[in-house]
Design a protein around this motif. Sequence first.
Motif, short mmCIF file in Angstrom:
data_model
loop_
_atom_site.label_atom_id
_atom_site.label_comp_id
_atom_site.label_asym_id
_atom_site.label_seq_id
_atom_site.Cartn_x
_atom_site.Cartn_y
_atom_site.Cartn_z
N LEU A 43 0.82 -1.21 0.00
CA LEU A 43 0.00 0.00 0.00
C LEU A 43 0.86 1.26 0.00
O LEU A 43 0.48 2.27 -0.60
CB LEU A 43 -0.94 0.00 1.20
CG LEU A 43 -2.11 -0.97 1.12
CD1 LEU A 43 -2.88 -0.99 2.42
CD2 LEU A 43 -3.03 -0.63 -0.04
N THR A 44 2.00 1.22 0.66
CA THR A 44 2.90 2.37 0.66
C THR A 44 3.45 2.62 -0.74
O THR A 44 3.51 3.77 -1.20
CB THR A 44 4.06 2.13 1.65
OG1 THR A 44 3.51 1.95 2.96
CG2 THR A 44 5.02 3.31 1.67
N VAL A 45 3.82 1.56 -1.43
CA VAL A 45 4.32 1.71 -2.81
C VAL A 45 3.19 2.21 -3.72
O VAL A 45 3.39 3.12 -4.53
CB VAL A 45 4.89 0.37 -3.33
CG1 VAL A 45 5.19 0.43 -4.82
CG2 VAL A 45 6.13 -0.01 -2.53
N ILE A 46 2.01 1.65 -3.56
CA ILE A 46 0.86 2.06 -4.37
C ILE A 46 0.52 3.53 -4.14
O ILE A 46 0.14 4.25 -5.06
CB ILE A 46 -0.36 1.15 -4.09
CG1 ILE A 46 -0.12 -0.23 -4.70
CG2 ILE A 46 -1.65 1.76 -4.61
CD1 ILE A 46 -1.11 -1.29 -4.28
N ILE A 58 -6.70 3.70 -4.77
CA ILE A 58 -6.48 2.25 -4.61
C ILE A 58 -6.38 1.91 -3.12
O ILE A 58 -6.98 0.93 -2.67
CB ILE A 58 -5.24 1.79 -5.39
CG1 ILE A 58 -5.47 1.94 -6.89
CG2 ILE A 58 -4.89 0.34 -5.04
CD1 ILE A 58 -4.23 1.74 -7.74
N GLN A 59 -5.64 2.71 -2.36
CA GLN A 59 -5.54 2.47 -0.92
C GLN A 59 -6.91 2.53 -0.26
O GLN A 59 -7.25 1.67 0.55
CB GLN A 59 -4.64 3.52 -0.26
CG GLN A 59 -3.20 3.23 -0.31
CD GLN A 59 -2.43 4.22 0.54
OE1 GLN A 59 -2.69 5.42 0.52
NE2 GLN A 59 -1.49 3.71 1.30
N TRP A 119 -9.00 -0.57 1.84
CA TRP A 119 -9.55 -0.54 3.19
C TRP A 119 -11.07 -0.69 3.20
O TRP A 119 -11.63 -1.32 4.10
CB TRP A 119 -9.10 0.72 3.93
CG TRP A 119 -7.63 0.70 4.17
CD1 TRP A 119 -6.69 1.54 3.66
CD2 TRP A 119 -6.90 -0.25 4.96
NE1 TRP A 119 -5.44 1.18 4.07
CE2 TRP A 119 -5.52 0.08 4.86
CE3 TRP A 119 -7.26 -1.36 5.72
CZ2 TRP A 119 -4.53 -0.64 5.52
CZ3 TRP A 119 -6.27 -2.08 6.37
CH2 TRP A 119 -4.92 -1.73 6.26
N ILE A 120 -11.75 -0.15 2.19
CA ILE A 120 -13.20 -0.33 2.09
C ILE A 120 -13.52 -1.80 1.83
O ILE A 120 -14.44 -2.37 2.43
CB ILE A 120 -13.81 0.58 0.99
CG1 ILE A 120 -13.70 2.05 1.40
CG2 ILE A 120 -15.25 0.20 0.69
CD1 ILE A 120 -14.45 2.42 2.67
N ALA A 121 -12.76 -2.44 0.94
CA ALA A 121 -12.97 -3.86 0.65
C ALA A 121 -12.79 -4.68 1.93
O ALA A 121 -13.59 -5.59 2.22
CB ALA A 121 -12.01 -4.34 -0.43
#
Length: 190
Positions: free
Chosen positions: A142-145, A155-156, A160-162
């Motif tokens: 997630l940090t890279v994204i 995307i992050q 978290w919603i998913a």
Amino acid sequence: MQDFKEIYQSTQLEKSHIEDDYDEFELANPGKRIAAYILNYLIGAVAYIPLIWGVVEIAGGYSGMNPESNIQPELSGFGIGLTMLGGVLILGFLIFQAVLMSKTGQSLGKRIMKIKVVDEEGENPGFKGVVLMREIVPNLALTVIAMIPFIGGIIQFGFWIACLVMLFLIDRNRQTLQDLIAKTYVVDAD
């Protein structure tokens, strides 16, 4: 080409020991899992207080300077000490959490909420399962994204919603994306 239902079903784990022993293992409810998550972040945030305070103190030494002057700012020893204390507290908290999760399958928040992480056999997954696969790998990804311009944050947020939605899917054993990656379940620790 496989249809969506086949792909969805292929991500489900084969029937495991944890599913056979429902009287021994009760899946943790979403409220407990959300509360444990919030507790972990609130406790961790306390460690950041000295760090932030120290940075503000240090920045105060730079605020009254003329940018064209060659005079070095007078840095506060207090600010530097607070910054170092904050760094030590954060590192200590992360190490404490990693050791606790490795040994018990519980973070501090999970321990307070009386839930724990188990593998498909109902055992503690240890460092690899709890810390590495459930915490480090997803958060590093997630940090890279997040560095992707424009869509990284989206995307992050979607991740978290998913995960939040997945907590309520009882037919999917309330496994979040981290649980699917690590092949773990979160159960009541009673």
